[in-house]
Design a protein around this motif. Sequence first.
Motif, short mmCIF file in Angstrom:
data_model
loop_
_atom_site.label_atom_id
_atom_site.label_comp_id
_atom_site.label_asym_id
_atom_site.label_seq_id
_atom_site.Cartn_x
_atom_site.Cartn_y
_atom_site.Cartn_z
N ALA A 1 0.82 -1.20 0.00
CA ALA A 1 0.00 0.00 0.00
C ALA A 1 0.86 1.26 0.00
N ARG B 1 0.60 4.47 -2.52
CA ARG B 1 0.58 5.86 -2.06
C ARG B 1 1.61 6.70 -2.82
N GLN C 1 -4.56 -0.12 0.94
CA GLN C 1 -5.08 0.09 -0.42
C GLN C 1 -6.02 -1.04 -0.80
N TYR D 1 -5.28 4.08 -2.91
CA TYR D 1 -4.81 4.29 -1.55
C TYR D 1 -5.93 4.89 -0.71
#
Length: 304
Positions: free
Chosen positions: A145, A149, A279, A284
């Motif tokens: 995740a 981002r 996510q 995200y």
Amino acid sequence: MRALLVVNPKATTTSARSRDVLAGALRSEVDLEMGYTRMRGHAGSLAREAADAGIELVVALGGDGTVNEVVNGLMAVDQKVRPALAVVPGGSTNVFARALGLPREWSEATGVLLQALREGRSRTVGLGLADDRYFTFCAGLGLDAGVVRRVEKARLRGHRSTPLLYMRSTLSEFLFERHRRSMALEVPGEPAEAELASMIIQNTAPWTYIGDRPLNASPDASFDKGLDVLAIRALRVTATARTITQILSLEGDPQGRQVARWHDLAEFTVTSTTPQAFQVDGDYLGEREMVRFSSVPNALRVIC
């Protein structure tokens, strides 16, 4: 059949002309209406409104983010009136569409969709549910995740979503972010597995793609089963490089003491003593300290 074509005008691999061609082709088979997304989350609203208006098919033209929004909109209505879903790939990766077996190019995928409509061909797929957010192919906490981002921030600065951007983001996230062994996964009725640093949850395989190359963190994951999980215990350089190499191989199937794996889970909970990047389907969603996951079998009928 009444249908709605949900269009993301910012989809990276389509143009106004290609959208017109697609709409014209669909009108040969269905009574088509058009809906254009204006902001994040709008595709879900369009899908819900379509169901309320009695539309029988929602076609999503865009990437995995657009598809995820449409799916969440459809799942917000009663299954008895829930329209079927169709997908035409228009993003940079299009994992869900490709997992369904659709061609990568929108024009070829349109041909498959038209043939399926003529033949009445469809399949039912299960979904994953993370708290109140449905996902079609994957979710992630930690390193996975964190990479998403970084990619989203780079795209806001004007960078294109390319395999090179993802590789650079992965390297930066690994080198410059400290991912503590602070997560635990608990399956009802079983002891919790603690001291986990990163986690990938899959609803189907592959997990994602680098260009034409599928990546298989949990190669046995399937739309027809529960959720599969790959967790990494500690992000040490040598062991993590070995796990990534295994994921990149044609067979996938990572092994070793560094790795914890679960297959075909109906439900489980992930907790963390520190906030973790989170996510779903490549979007995200901020940081979380707890997420409840469940498998939703036979959730959607998909024309493909």
